[in-house]
Design an enzyme around this catalytic site. Structure first.
Site, PDB file in Angstrom:
ATOM      1  N   ARG A   1      15.144   8.900  11.130  1.00 56.53           N
ATOM      2  CA  ARG A   1      14.497   7.268  10.792  1.00 56.53           C
ATOM      3  C   ARG A   1      14.590   6.166  11.889  1.00 56.53           C
ATOM      4  O   ARG A   1      15.778   6.134  12.063  1.00 56.53           O
ATOM      5  CB  ARG A   1      14.242   6.081   9.302  1.00 56.53           C
ATOM      6  CG  ARG A   1      15.264   5.270   8.499  1.00 56.53           C
ATOM      7  CD  ARG A   1      15.455   5.432   7.086  1.00 56.53           C
ATOM      8  NE  ARG A   1      14.921   6.463   6.509  1.00 56.53           N
ATOM      9  CZ  ARG A   1      15.967   7.442   6.040  1.00 56.53           C
ATOM     10  NH1 ARG A   1      17.840   6.995   5.890  1.00 56.53           N
ATOM     11  NH2 ARG A   1      15.750   8.338   5.111  1.00 56.53           N
TER      12      ARG A   1
ATOM     13  N   THR B   1      12.705  -3.747  11.298  1.00 56.28           N
ATOM     14  CA  THR B   1      12.628  -2.504  10.213  1.00 56.28           C
ATOM     15  C   THR B   1      12.133  -2.133   9.336  1.00 56.28           C
ATOM     16  O   THR B   1      11.392  -3.509   8.579  1.00 56.28           O
ATOM     17  CB  THR B   1      13.810  -1.392  10.942  1.00 56.28           C
ATOM     18  OG1 THR B   1      14.808  -2.656   9.742  1.00 56.28           O
ATOM     19  CG2 THR B   1      14.605  -1.288  12.068  1.00 56.28           C
TER      20      THR B   1
ATOM     21  N   LYS C   1      31.767  -3.122  12.931  1.00 53.69           N
ATOM     22  CA  LYS C   1      31.196  -2.567  13.643  1.00 53.69           C
ATOM     23  C   LYS C   1      31.376  -3.842  15.396  1.00 53.69           C
ATOM     24  O   LYS C   1      32.170  -3.233  16.483  1.00 53.69           O
ATOM     25  CB  LYS C   1      29.316  -3.363  14.246  1.00 53.69           C
ATOM     26  CG  LYS C   1      28.759  -3.443  12.984  1.00 53.69           C
ATOM     27  CD  LYS C   1      28.316  -1.886  13.830  1.00 53.69           C
ATOM     28  CE  LYS C   1      27.195  -0.801  13.256  1.00 53.69           C
ATOM     29  NZ  LYS C   1      26.759   0.170  13.195  1.00 53.69           N
TER      30      LYS C   1
ATOM     31  N   ASP D   1      21.570  14.104   9.872  1.00 53.41           N
ATOM     32  CA  ASP D   1      20.708  13.128   9.007  1.00 53.41           C
ATOM     33  C   ASP D   1      21.551  13.749   8.029  1.00 53.41           C
ATOM     34  O   ASP D   1      21.398  14.492   7.524  1.00 53.41           O
ATOM     35  CB  ASP D   1      19.780  12.431   8.650  1.00 53.41           C
ATOM     36  CG  ASP D   1      19.602  11.375   8.718  1.00 53.41           C
ATOM     37  OD1 ASP D   1      20.206  10.443   7.462  1.00 53.41           O
ATOM     38  OD2 ASP D   1      19.002  10.128   9.039  1.00 53.41           O
TER      39      ASP D   1
ATOM     40  N   ASN E   1      32.740 -10.806  -4.053  1.00 53.04           N
ATOM     41  CA  ASN E   1      31.909  -9.729  -5.349  1.00 53.04           C
ATOM     42  C   ASN E   1      31.659  -8.948  -4.490  1.00 53.04           C
ATOM     43  O   ASN E   1      31.736  -7.927  -5.314  1.00 53.04           O
ATOM     44  CB  ASN E   1      30.656 -10.667  -5.121  1.00 53.04           C
ATOM     45  CG  ASN E   1      30.862 -12.211  -5.340  1.00 53.04           C
ATOM     46  OD1 ASN E   1      31.004 -12.617  -6.433  1.00 53.04           O
ATOM     47  ND2 ASN E   1      29.827 -12.884  -5.069  1.00 53.04           N
TER      48      ASN E   1
ATOM     49  N   TYR F   1      30.421  -4.571   6.922  1.00 57.06           N
ATOM     50  CA  TYR F   1      30.110  -4.667   7.961  1.00 57.06           C
ATOM     51  C   TYR F   1      30.574  -5.282   9.811  1.00 57.06           C
ATOM     52  O   TYR F   1      30.264  -4.240  10.915  1.00 57.06           O
ATOM     53  CB  TYR F   1      28.441  -5.328   8.067  1.00 57.06           C
ATOM     54  CG  TYR F   1      27.356  -4.216   8.907  1.00 57.06           C
ATOM     55  CD1 TYR F   1      26.931  -2.782   9.118  1.00 57.06           C
ATOM     56  CD2 TYR F   1      27.207  -5.203   9.503  1.00 57.06           C
ATOM     57  CE1 TYR F   1      26.173  -2.686  10.055  1.00 57.06           C
ATOM     58  CE2 TYR F   1      25.763  -4.720  10.958  1.00 57.06           C
ATOM     59  CZ  TYR F   1      25.561  -3.628  11.165  1.00 57.06           C
ATOM     60  OH  TYR F   1      24.634  -3.046  12.063  1.00 57.06           O
TER      61      TYR F   1
ATOM     62  N   ALA G   1      23.934   6.613  13.487  1.00 55.75           N
ATOM     63  CA  ALA G   1      24.161   6.791  11.664  1.00 55.75           C
ATOM     64  C   ALA G   1      24.545   5.307  11.139  1.00 55.75           C
ATOM     65  O   ALA G   1      26.176   4.485  12.167  1.00 55.75           O
ATOM     66  CB  ALA G   1      24.550   7.980  11.204  1.00 55.75           C
ATOM     67  N   GLY G   2      24.594   4.466  10.520  1.00 55.45           N
ATOM     68  CA  GLY G   2      25.126   3.427   9.640  1.00 55.45           C
ATOM     69  C   GLY G   2      24.110   2.964   8.404  1.00 55.45           C
ATOM     70  O   GLY G   2      22.974   2.911   7.720  1.00 55.45           O
TER      71      GLY G   2
END
Length: 385
Positions: free
Chosen positions: A158, A326, A295, A179, A239, A291, A229-230
């Site tokens: 997707r 998205t 990256k 996937d 937290n 993240y 993929a991520g």
């Protein structure tokens, strides 16, 4: 340069009320006073740029300059182009820079064609460094440039992955779409639609790189790897669980690096590896320490692997999307979504197709001179600009 433009289908004009593109060739600039020529050209002509027009400056590469003044002159063009991008963005126009370090006009042709085309609609304020490859790969082809080339796309079911798989297939590539098993239904539907081969696989598995390579070899060898993929596991750092931290790094950074390093020795001539980074890896983002770290690490890893790839006649680059529309961003409250759109010079969000277009270009023989770089697809987003 005129030959490159006319071969690309451009009609060169002098004067006139409106133009679709303004191209300045400043490859021989070595003195700061020569920046006056850039000012004079665009000052006189920028009002003529039509809606959705293109500004492209071709200048020397600052890292290959022969003096401090030459490097400063080349570097000044970066700030100039980024500023122009913000001035013309409200009319849907873009401005980009090609930094040339030698190797002949053919190395410029690919980036120039891409930047002048509609395919670069959400790429603006960017610098495309062009250096002479250590080994020459296949000659550029402008129609179906990926014919007889096998491309692996991870996270293909997707979004950006699906759009990329579709674009690569449209340009002639044989696509291996990867996937996770829970996405099998969407993955299989994509593969039926574009004629790709599905592979259900968790890329964090120890044997994932070897399985991907083995499947690609069955299709004719490995030419292109798209590490798309991520996942996101967003929480404020205080937290954030260790599980969230580990998951983000395992998928977004470690798996991509392992696949890239495993692919390097077996890539066919003219091989390409493209890794999906993010502007979060450039500017950081609240609630995304995991993240952002992943990256940013990917950007550094790409830069470190570039010399190894060059020795084998291959390239590796990173693509850093900004705010892309998205299914995930559709769930964000409207006010926050609108703020994300307005952070771009173009005043809107991008589409998965916009990212796929840059990835597809970087996968072609026409991108042979682009290696070890991170190029944003962000519409001139002000974050980290």
């Amino acid at each position: 340069m005129q030959k490159q433009l006319t071969e690309a289908g451009a009609r060169l004009v002098e004067g006139g009320d409106k133009v679709d593109a303004l191209v300045f060739d400043g490859r021989k600039m070595t003195r700061t006073t020569q920046l006056d020529d850039v000012y004079t050209f665009y000052h006189a002509n920028l009002r003529k740029l039509d809606t959705c027009g293109r500004v492209v400056v071709i200048g020397p590469h600052p890292e290959h300059a022969g003096s401090a003044e030459a490097a400063a002159t080349a570097g000044a063009l970066t700030g100039f182009v980024k500023s122009v991008a913000k001035e013309v963005g409200n009319k849907g126009a873009t401005a980009n820079l090609i930094q040339y370090a030698g190797g002949g006009d053919t190395l410029i042709a690919g980036p120039l064609r891409f930047l002048l085309s509609a395919r670069s609609a959400f790429v603006t304020g960017q610098s495309f460094g062009v250096t002479k490859p250590a080994k020459r790969g296949p000659a550029p082809a402008w129609v179906q440039p990926l014919t007889e080339r096998v491309a692996v796309v991870t996270g293909a079911a997707r979004g950006i992955g699906a759009a990329t798989a579709e674009r690569l297939a449209a340009e002639g590539a044989t696509v291996l779409a990867v996937d996770i098993p829970p996405s099998a239904e969407e993955l299989n539907a994509l593969c039926r639609r574009i004629g790709a081969t599905p592979l259900q696989l968790d890329i964090t598995a120890d044997d994932a790189p070897q399985r991907i390579i083995a499947e690609a070899e069955k299709l004719g060898g490995l030419h292109i790897v798209i590490n798309n993929a991520g996942i996101t596991r967003d929480k404020l750092l205080v937290n954030m669980s260790e599980q969230f931290w580990r998951q983000a790094l395992a998928v977004n950074l470690e798996a991509a690096l392992r696949i890239s390093e495993a692919a390097a020795p077996v890539l066919q001539p003219g091989g390409r590896v493209i890794c999906l980074s993010s502007i979060a890896g450039i500017a950081g983002n609240r609630g995304q320490t995991n993240y952002g770290a992943a990256k940013a690490g990917l950007i550094a890893g790409v830069r470190a692997l570039a010399p190894t790839m060059a020795e084998r006649g291959a390239t590796i680059n990173a693509v850093a999307p900004g705010f892309i529309e998205t299914r995930l961003t559709a769930a964000i409250p409207f006010a926050i979504r609108e703020a994300g759109r307005r952070m771009a010079a173009l005043g809107q969000g991008g589409l998965p197709l916009d990212v796929a277009e840059l990835i597809t270009f970087l996968s072609t023989p026409g991108a042979a001179g682009v290696n070890g770089q991170t190029i944003r697809v962000c519409g001139g987003n002000f974050l980290g600009a």
